[in-house]
Scaffold this motif. Sequence first.
Motif, mmCIF file in Angstrom:
data_model
loop_
_atom_site.group_PDB
_atom_site.id
_atom_site.type_symbol
_atom_site.label_atom_id
_atom_site.label_comp_id
_atom_site.label_asym_id
_atom_site.label_seq_id
_atom_site.Cartn_x
_atom_site.Cartn_y
_atom_site.Cartn_z
ATOM 1 N N GLU A 63 0.829 -1.205 0.000
ATOM 2 C CA GLU A 63 0.000 0.000 0.000
ATOM 3 C C GLU A 63 0.862 1.253 0.000
ATOM 4 O O GLU A 63 0.576 2.219 -0.713
ATOM 5 C CB GLU A 63 -0.928 0.002 1.215
ATOM 6 N N ILE A 64 1.924 1.257 0.781
ATOM 7 C CA ILE A 64 2.832 2.407 0.838
ATOM 8 C C ILE A 64 3.496 2.619 -0.521
ATOM 9 O O ILE A 64 3.579 3.745 -1.019
ATOM 10 C CB ILE A 64 3.878 2.214 1.953
ATOM 11 N N LEU A 65 3.956 1.545 -1.132
ATOM 12 C CA LEU A 65 4.582 1.639 -2.450
ATOM 13 C C LEU A 65 3.594 2.162 -3.486
ATOM 14 O O LEU A 65 3.928 3.042 -4.288
ATOM 15 C CB LEU A 65 5.138 0.280 -2.877
ATOM 16 N N ALA A 66 2.373 1.644 -3.471
ATOM 17 C CA ALA A 66 1.360 2.089 -4.429
ATOM 18 C C ALA A 66 1.048 3.568 -4.237
ATOM 19 O O ALA A 66 0.908 4.309 -5.213
ATOM 20 C CB ALA A 66 0.092 1.251 -4.292
ATOM 21 N N GLU A 67 0.960 4.015 -2.996
ATOM 22 C CA GLU A 67 0.694 5.433 -2.725
ATOM 23 C C GLU A 67 1.847 6.298 -3.221
ATOM 24 O O GLU A 67 1.633 7.358 -3.816
ATOM 25 C CB GLU A 67 0.467 5.656 -1.230
ATOM 26 N N ARG A 88 1.594 6.543 -6.949
ATOM 27 C CA ARG A 88 0.519 7.459 -7.348
ATOM 28 C C ARG A 88 0.964 8.915 -7.182
ATOM 29 O O ARG A 88 0.684 9.757 -8.030
ATOM 30 C CB ARG A 88 -0.750 7.195 -6.520
ATOM 31 N N THR A 89 1.665 9.205 -6.090
ATOM 32 C CA THR A 89 2.151 10.559 -5.835
ATOM 33 C C THR A 89 3.129 10.990 -6.925
ATOM 34 O O THR A 89 3.054 12.118 -7.433
ATOM 35 C CB THR A 89 2.825 10.634 -4.445
ATOM 36 N N LEU A 90 4.047 10.103 -7.293
ATOM 37 C CA LEU A 90 5.003 10.423 -8.349
ATOM 38 C C LEU A 90 4.310 10.645 -9.689
ATOM 39 O O LEU A 90 4.647 11.579 -10.426
ATOM 40 C CB LEU A 90 6.046 9.313 -8.486
ATOM 41 N N ALA A 91 3.340 9.802 -9.997
ATOM 42 C CA ALA A 91 2.612 9.937 -11.260
ATOM 43 C C ALA A 91 1.832 11.245 -11.299
ATOM 44 O O ALA A 91 1.802 11.932 -12.330
ATOM 45 C CB ALA A 91 1.679 8.745 -11.460
ATOM 46 N N LEU A 92 1.211 11.607 -10.184
ATOM 47 C CA LEU A 92 0.465 12.857 -10.117
ATOM 48 C C LEU A 92 1.398 14.060 -10.271
ATOM 49 O O LEU A 92 1.082 15.013 -10.994
ATOM 50 C CB LEU A 92 -0.300 12.946 -8.791
ATOM 51 N N ALA A 93 2.551 14.004 -9.630
ATOM 52 C CA ALA A 93 3.517 15.091 -9.752
ATOM 53 C C ALA A 93 3.996 15.231 -11.195
ATOM 54 O O ALA A 93 4.149 16.360 -11.704
ATOM 55 C CB ALA A 93 4.717 14.826 -8.823
ATOM 56 N N GLU A 94 4.211 14.118 -11.847
ATOM 57 C CA GLU A 94 4.636 14.151 -13.254
ATOM 58 C C GLU A 94 3.555 14.752 -14.140
ATOM 59 O O GLU A 94 3.840 15.569 -15.033
ATOM 60 C CB GLU A 94 4.983 12.737 -13.738
#
Length: 108
Positions: free
Chosen positions: A87-91, A94-100
């Motif tokens: 779950e931590i890895l997936a979050e 997601r954060t990295l993808a959103l920032a990109e």
Amino acid sequence: PRRAVIAAYARMERALGAYGLPRNPAEAPDEYLTRIFADLDVSRRATARLTELFAWAKFSSHDVAPEMKDQAIAALEAVRGELRSAEILAEHQRTLALAELRERAGGR
């Protein structure tokens, strides 16, 4: 020890269900195990051992030794830890993808 092993397995099922992989009512424990291995990267050793202990405790008339209870609890803790890590890895992903995406949108 028998009830503790069965309870540990039930808790594993609940944890996997909360992660999005509930057991189908008609699914045998081994079938469920096969399906979760296909859908999720969790320790085969811990989940298989807990499933094996569950089958022994639930369907066998043989005694369940205290060390089997300890093994079931340890396996449950391992699975829960792996799910938390996933779950931590997936979050994080997601954060990295959103920032990109935000960076790309701002750069236009």
